[in-house]
Design a protein around this motif. Sequence first.
Motif, short mmCIF file in Angstrom:
data_model
loop_
_atom_site.label_atom_id
_atom_site.label_comp_id
_atom_site.label_asym_id
_atom_site.label_seq_id
_atom_site.Cartn_x
_atom_site.Cartn_y
_atom_site.Cartn_z
N SER A 275 -0.15 4.30 12.34
CA SER A 275 -0.30 5.65 12.88
C SER A 275 -0.39 5.67 14.40
CB SER A 275 -1.53 6.32 12.27
OG SER A 275 -1.33 6.54 10.89
N SER B 113 12.58 1.33 1.06
CA SER B 113 12.01 1.51 2.41
C SER B 113 13.03 1.14 3.47
CB SER B 113 10.76 0.64 2.57
OG SER B 113 9.76 1.08 1.68
N HIS C 61 0.86 -1.18 0.00
CA HIS C 61 0.00 0.00 0.00
C HIS C 61 0.90 1.24 0.00
CE1 HIS C 61 -3.53 -2.44 0.76
NE2 HIS C 61 -2.90 -3.03 1.75
N PRO C 62 0.69 2.19 -0.90
CA PRO C 62 1.58 3.36 -1.01
C PRO C 62 1.72 4.15 0.30
CG PRO C 62 0.05 3.30 -2.86
CD PRO C 62 -0.36 2.21 -1.92
N GLU C 63 0.65 4.23 1.09
CA GLU C 63 0.72 4.97 2.36
C GLU C 63 1.68 4.33 3.34
OE1 GLU C 63 -2.35 3.36 1.52
OE2 GLU C 63 -3.07 4.97 0.26
N VAL C 64 1.84 3.03 3.23
CA VAL C 64 2.73 2.30 4.14
C VAL C 64 4.17 2.77 3.94
CG1 VAL C 64 3.72 0.03 4.67
CG2 VAL C 64 1.24 0.29 4.40
N LYS C 65 4.58 2.96 2.72
CA LYS C 65 5.95 3.41 2.44
C LYS C 65 6.22 4.78 3.06
CE LYS C 65 6.53 0.76 -1.82
NZ LYS C 65 6.87 0.82 -3.25
N VAL C 66 5.24 5.66 2.99
CA VAL C 66 5.37 6.99 3.59
C VAL C 66 5.47 6.86 5.11
CG1 VAL C 66 4.22 9.21 3.93
CG2 VAL C 66 4.17 8.11 1.68
N LEU C 67 4.60 6.06 5.70
CA LEU C 67 4.62 5.86 7.15
C LEU C 67 5.92 5.21 7.61
CD1 LEU C 67 0.93 4.79 7.72
CD2 LEU C 67 2.05 6.76 8.76
N THR D 76 -2.73 1.40 7.80
CA THR D 76 -2.32 2.78 8.03
C THR D 76 -2.81 3.28 9.39
OG1 THR D 76 -4.21 3.65 6.78
CG2 THR D 76 -2.15 3.35 5.57
N ASP D 77 -3.99 2.87 9.79
CA ASP D 77 -4.47 3.22 11.14
C ASP D 77 -3.57 2.59 12.20
OD1 ASP D 77 -6.60 4.72 10.19
OD2 ASP D 77 -8.03 3.07 10.35
N ASP E 158 -7.41 -0.99 9.14
CA ASP E 158 -6.41 -1.08 8.07
C ASP E 158 -5.03 -0.78 8.63
OD1 ASP E 158 -5.81 1.78 7.82
OD2 ASP E 158 -7.72 1.95 6.77
#
Length: 154
Positions: free
Chosen positions: A140, A64, A30-36, A136-137, A134
């Motif tokens: 976070s 990553s 998931h793209p957001e995972v790489k940012v996180l 990302t939650d 999910d």
Amino acid sequence: MIEIPNYKTLNIIHIVCDYNGTIAKDGMVHPEVKVLFKTLAQSYTLHVITADTFGSVAAQLADSPVTIKVLSGSDHTQEKADFIDKLGAESCAALGNGNNDAAMLQTATLGIAIFGEEGCAKDTLIASDIVCKDVTDALSLFLHPKRLIATLRK
């Protein structure tokens, strides 16, 4: 260190994530995972543990800041739990969704079940301390520790 009233003090150093079904779908992260991951790597050591069913983990996480552990044994459930033990269970948070993640979540000081697009195995749900809708939650939570306190305090 996160002091959770009437629960325990968390001193998490390692965040260990299952790959498929947890941070990836059909072998694609998931793209957001790489940012996180880039943000979390400033405070935690990140690990991804997988059987690499799709053969994509190395390419997907090439940029990553994570250590990748590809499972090689015949008992992935035990191999994942042993990985947590080797890192030091008291300093590990683990994220997963599949049956073979249950022992890993139970072994870690903090187990987070992910109820994502693939769903979550019953035994993994029961073995967890927290369930998130999910990944990302879930990730976070480590950027906003008061969320952990609100969820886990007694």
